[in-house]
Design a protein around this motif. Structure first.
Motif, PDB file in Angstrom:
ATOM      1  N   ASP A 162       0.834  -1.204   0.000  1.00 20.65           N
ATOM      2  CA  ASP A 162       0.000   0.000   0.000  1.00 20.65           C
ATOM      3  C   ASP A 162       0.870   1.256   0.000  1.00 20.65           C
ATOM      4  OD1 ASP A 162      -2.288  -1.634   0.200  1.00 20.65           O
ATOM      5  OD2 ASP A 162      -2.119  -1.697   2.389  1.00 20.65           O
ATOM      6  N   ILE A 163       1.912   1.231   0.804  1.00 21.09           N
ATOM      7  CA  ILE A 163       2.824   2.389   0.873  1.00 21.09           C
ATOM      8  C   ILE A 163       3.537   2.579  -0.463  1.00 21.09           C
ATOM      9  CG2 ILE A 163       4.777   3.392   2.111  1.00 21.09           C
ATOM     10  CD1 ILE A 163       4.056   1.501   4.461  1.00 21.09           C
ATOM     11  N   GLN A 164       4.026   1.490  -1.034  1.00 18.82           N
ATOM     12  CA  GLN A 164       4.734   1.575  -2.310  1.00 18.82           C
ATOM     13  C   GLN A 164       3.820   2.051  -3.432  1.00 18.82           C
ATOM     14  OE1 GLN A 164       6.251  -2.440  -2.525  1.00 18.82           O
ATOM     15  NE2 GLN A 164       8.183  -1.899  -1.538  1.00 18.82           N
ATOM     16  N   ALA A 165       2.564   1.611  -3.402  1.00 15.42           N
ATOM     17  CA  ALA A 165       1.610   2.042  -4.429  1.00 15.42           C
ATOM     18  C   ALA A 165       1.336   3.539  -4.302  1.00 15.42           C
ATOM     19  CB  ALA A 165       0.308   1.260  -4.293  1.00 15.42           C
ATOM     20  N   LYS A 166       1.229   4.032  -3.078  1.00 17.41           N
ATOM     21  CA  LYS A 166       0.995   5.462  -2.850  1.00 17.41           C
ATOM     22  C   LYS A 166       2.197   6.288  -3.294  1.00 17.41           C
ATOM     23  CE  LYS A 166      -2.228   8.139  -1.023  1.00 17.41           C
ATOM     24  NZ  LYS A 166      -3.640   8.075  -1.445  1.00 17.41           N
ATOM     25  N   THR A 167       3.373   5.782  -3.019  1.00 16.07           N
ATOM     26  CA  THR A 167       4.602   6.470  -3.424  1.00 16.07           C
ATOM     27  C   THR A 167       4.722   6.533  -4.943  1.00 16.07           C
ATOM     28  OG1 THR A 167       5.697   5.643  -1.426  1.00 16.07           O
ATOM     29  CG2 THR A 167       7.109   6.506  -3.168  1.00 16.07           C
ATOM     30  N   LYS A 168       4.412   5.439  -5.599  1.00 10.48           N
ATOM     31  CA  LYS A 168       4.465   5.391  -7.057  1.00 10.48           C
ATOM     32  C   LYS A 168       3.444   6.333  -7.672  1.00 10.48           C
ATOM     33  CE  LYS A 168       4.271   2.134 -10.943  1.00 10.48           C
ATOM     34  NZ  LYS A 168       4.067   0.713 -11.333  1.00 10.48           N
ATOM     35  N   GLU A 169       2.272   6.393  -7.090  1.00  9.59           N
ATOM     36  CA  GLU A 169       1.214   7.286  -7.575  1.00  9.59           C
ATOM     37  C   GLU A 169       1.650   8.747  -7.474  1.00  9.59           C
ATOM     38  OE1 GLU A 169      -3.240   8.617  -6.060  1.00  9.59           O
ATOM     39  OE2 GLU A 169      -2.520   6.601  -5.608  1.00  9.59           O
ATOM     40  N   LEU A 170       2.269   9.099  -6.362  1.00  7.17           N
ATOM     41  CA  LEU A 170       2.762  10.467  -6.171  1.00  7.17           C
ATOM     42  C   LEU A 170       3.844  10.802  -7.187  1.00  7.17           C
ATOM     43  CD1 LEU A 170       2.781  13.030  -4.361  1.00  7.17           C
ATOM     44  CD2 LEU A 170       4.539  11.912  -2.993  1.00  7.17           C
ATOM     45  N   PHE A 171       4.759   9.876  -7.405  1.00 13.04           N
ATOM     46  CA  PHE A 171       5.852  10.086  -8.361  1.00 13.04           C
ATOM     47  C   PHE A 171       5.316  10.286  -9.776  1.00 13.04           C
ATOM     48  CE2 PHE A 171       8.876   8.407 -11.452  1.00 13.04           C
ATOM     49  CZ  PHE A 171      10.037   9.105 -11.132  1.00 13.04           C
ATOM     50  N   SER A 172       4.366   9.456 -10.179  1.00 19.06           N
ATOM     51  CA  SER A 172       3.818   9.525 -11.537  1.00 19.06           C
ATOM     52  C   SER A 172       3.121  10.853 -11.801  1.00 19.06           C
ATOM     53  CB  SER A 172       2.839   8.371 -11.770  1.00 19.06           C
ATOM     54  OG  SER A 172       3.482   7.117 -11.642  1.00 19.06           O
ATOM     55  N   ALA A 173       2.499  11.413 -10.771  1.00 14.53           N
ATOM     56  CA  ALA A 173       1.761  12.664 -10.943  1.00 14.53           C
ATOM     57  C   ALA A 173       2.666  13.895 -10.875  1.00 14.53           C
ATOM     58  CB  ALA A 173       0.669  12.763  -9.882  1.00 14.53           C
ATOM     59  N   CYS A 174       3.680  13.853 -10.018  1.00 12.96           N
ATOM     60  CA  CYS A 174       4.497  15.051  -9.764  1.00 12.96           C
ATOM     61  C   CYS A 174       5.797  15.118 -10.561  1.00 12.96           C
ATOM     62  CB  CYS A 174       4.815  15.145  -8.273  1.00 12.96           C
ATOM     63  SG  CYS A 174       3.363  15.353  -7.221  1.00 12.96           S
ATOM     64  N   ASN A 175       6.427  14.000 -10.794  1.00  5.10           N
ATOM     65  CA  ASN A 175       7.753  14.033 -11.415  1.00  5.10           C
ATOM     66  C   ASN A 175       7.775  14.686 -12.806  1.00  5.10           C
ATOM     67  OD1 ASN A 175      10.552  13.128 -10.808  1.00  5.10           O
ATOM     68  ND2 ASN A 175      10.306  12.107 -12.784  1.00  5.10           N
ATOM     69  N   PRO A 176       6.773  14.427 -13.675  1.00  6.44           N
ATOM     70  CA  PRO A 176       6.793  15.102 -14.982  1.00  6.44           C
ATOM     71  C   PRO A 176       6.745  16.621 -14.866  1.00  6.44           C
ATOM     72  CG  PRO A 176       5.272  13.237 -15.008  1.00  6.44           C
ATOM     73  CD  PRO A 176       5.673  13.443 -13.580  1.00  6.44           C
ATOM     74  N   ILE A 177       6.117  17.130 -13.824  1.00  8.61           N
ATOM     75  CA  ILE A 177       6.045  18.582 -13.623  1.00  8.61           C
ATOM     76  C   ILE A 177       7.380  19.116 -13.107  1.00  8.61           C
ATOM     77  CG2 ILE A 177       4.913  20.427 -12.320  1.00  8.61           C
ATOM     78  CD1 ILE A 177       2.401  18.665 -12.234  1.00  8.61           C
ATOM     79  N   VAL A 178       7.914  18.456 -12.106  1.00  7.12           N
ATOM     80  CA  VAL A 178       9.154  18.915 -11.474  1.00  7.12           C
ATOM     81  C   VAL A 178      10.334  18.870 -12.448  1.00  7.12           C
ATOM     82  CG1 VAL A 178      10.817  18.407  -9.649  1.00  7.12           C
ATOM     83  CG2 VAL A 178       8.370  18.214  -9.189  1.00  7.12           C
ATOM     84  N   THR A 179      10.348  17.895 -13.327  1.00 11.28           N
ATOM     85  CA  THR A 179      11.475  17.722 -14.256  1.00 11.28           C
ATOM     86  C   THR A 179      11.177  18.287 -15.648  1.00 11.28           C
ATOM     87  OG1 THR A 179      10.680  15.502 -14.864  1.00 11.28           O
ATOM     88  CG2 THR A 179      12.261  15.662 -13.047  1.00 11.28           C
ATOM     89  N   LYS A 180      10.130  19.083 -15.768  1.00 10.94           N
ATOM     90  CA  LYS A 180       9.779  19.660 -17.074  1.00 10.94           C
ATOM     91  C   LYS A 180      10.924  20.537 -17.584  1.00 10.94           C
ATOM     92  CE  LYS A 180       6.287  22.539 -19.350  1.00 10.94           C
ATOM     93  NZ  LYS A 180       5.062  23.335 -19.157  1.00 10.94           N
ATOM     94  N   PRO A 181      11.453  20.258 -18.783  1.00  8.38           N
ATOM     95  CA  PRO A 181      12.602  21.037 -19.273  1.00  8.38           C
ATOM     96  C   PRO A 181      12.183  22.418 -19.750  1.00  8.38           C
ATOM     97  CG  PRO A 181      11.899  19.456 -20.939  1.00  8.38           C
ATOM     98  CD  PRO A 181      11.055  19.189 -19.718  1.00  8.38           C
ATOM     99  N   LYS A 182      13.130  23.330 -19.717  1.00  5.31           N
ATOM    100  CA  LYS A 182      12.863  24.667 -20.233  1.00  5.31           C
ATOM    101  C   LYS A 182      12.666  24.623 -21.746  1.00  5.31           C
ATOM    102  CE  LYS A 182      15.213  27.564 -16.822  1.00  5.31           C
ATOM    103  NZ  LYS A 182      16.225  28.626 -16.633  1.00  5.31           N
ATOM    104  N   PRO A 183      11.741  25.432 -22.284  1.00  4.58           N
ATOM    105  CA  PRO A 183      11.557  25.442 -23.743  1.00  4.58           C
ATOM    106  C   PRO A 183      12.778  26.028 -24.440  1.00  4.58           C
ATOM    107  CG  PRO A 183      10.275  27.185 -22.703  1.00  4.58           C
ATOM    108  CD  PRO A 183      10.816  26.342 -21.588  1.00  4.58           C
ATOM    109  N   LYS A 184      13.090  25.510 -25.619  1.00  4.84           N
ATOM    110  CA  LYS A 184      14.229  26.011 -26.383  1.00  4.84           C
ATOM    111  C   LYS A 184      13.890  27.366 -26.997  1.00  4.84           C
ATOM    112  CE  LYS A 184      16.087  21.468 -27.596  1.00  4.84           C
ATOM    113  NZ  LYS A 184      16.464  20.553 -28.700  1.00  4.84           N
ATOM    114  N   VAL A 185      14.845  28.291 -26.913  1.00  2.45           N
ATOM    115  CA  VAL A 185      14.653  29.633 -27.473  1.00  2.45           C
ATOM    116  C   VAL A 185      15.146  29.638 -28.911  1.00  2.45           C
ATOM    117  CG1 VAL A 185      15.214  32.074 -27.258  1.00  2.45           C
ATOM    118  CG2 VAL A 185      14.953  30.662 -25.203  1.00  2.45           C
ATOM    119  N   GLU A 186      14.245  29.920 -29.858  1.00  2.00           N
ATOM    120  CA  GLU A 186      14.603  29.949 -31.280  1.00  2.00           C
ATOM    121  C   GLU A 186      14.609  31.387 -31.781  1.00  2.00           C
ATOM    122  OE1 GLU A 186      12.062  27.461 -33.508  1.00  2.00           O
ATOM    123  OE2 GLU A 186      12.612  25.607 -32.442  1.00  2.00           O
TER     124      GLU A 186
END
Length: 237
Positions: A162-186
């Motif tokens: 249960d703990i591992q499932a909750k941790t995985k759920e949190l990671f899946s929702a938050c990590n893409p936001i936290v690690t979102k790369p800066k847009p390239k300046v053209e």
């Protein structure tokens, strides 16, 4: 084939015997805290009866009889062993979850401090991370308090899965936001084209200037030829 069948029968019998000896020792040692006194006494008695049976009626039985006997014993022993495993590994699972929550809370704080590395992330996404991290923290604290109220001899309220499932759920929702790369300046197309053509235009300009200097030198040479043509007039004087 007969030898093979006899070996399998003996192996099944030995498995029962080994389980009896192993669990009898652990019930008064490693697993003692994870079983109530009444259940421990009942299980110990069953193990003793099984041991006696092995040297009497159980001395020479078909393989399936031994398999069934071991299965019956494990119905009593398995829950005790699982409670031990859960108690041993649960703190580590909560620790991993806590680390992840802290990581996301630090991210939210850094965004509020307007750190440059996160300025490209939408405020709505940061609010989402903040909300999920707080909810996960509340769930973890509640689960830990609930579990601490229980005796080790009863099944846990919160299991490691249960703990591992909750941790995985949190990671899946938050990590893409936290690690979102800066847009390239053209660069705009016009500026990019100017940069590419800049050196070529400069060379052409140099060539044009060189041509102009050549023309000036030709023009300077004309007066000299005129002076040479006027010398006969000077001789006449």
């Amino acid at each position: 084939m007969q030898d093979k069948l006899e070996k399998e029968r003996n192996d099944a019998k030995n498995n029962v015997e080994e389980y009896v000896y192993d669990m009898r020792d652990k019930l008064h040692g490693l697993l003692e805290k994870y079983v109530s006194e009444s259940d421990r006494d009942a299980f110990s008695l069953k193990l003793e009866d099984t041991e006696n049976w092995l040297y009497e009626d159980g001395e020479d039985q078909p393989k399936q009889v031994y398999i069934d006997k071991l299965s019956d014993l494990k119905k009593l022993g398995q829950p005790i062993q699982e409670r031990y495993t859960e108690a041993e590994l649960r703190p580590k699972a909560f620790e991993e979850m806590g680390k992840q929550i802290q990581q996301y809370m630090k991210f939210v704080e850094a965004y509020k401090m307007k750190e440059e590395q996160y300025e490209h992330i939408d405020e709505a996404d940061v609010t989402k991370v903040d909300k999920l991290a707080c909810e996960a923290m509340m769930w973890m604290n509640s689960s830990m308090n609930q579990q601490n109220k229980l005796n080790l001899s009863v099944d846990p309220a919160i299991k490691i899965k249960d703990i591992q499932a909750k941790t995985k759920e949190l990671f899946s929702a938050c990590n893409p936001i936290v690690t979102k790369p800066k847009p390239k300046v053209e660069l705009p197309k016009e500026d990019a084209a100017a940069e590419q053509n800049g050196p070529v235009n400069g060379q052409e300009q140099g060539q044009k200037e060189g041509t102009g200097e050549g023309a000036t030198e030709s023009a300077d040479a004309d007066p000299a030829s005129e002076t040479t043509e006027k010398k006969p007039d000077m001789d006449q004087d």
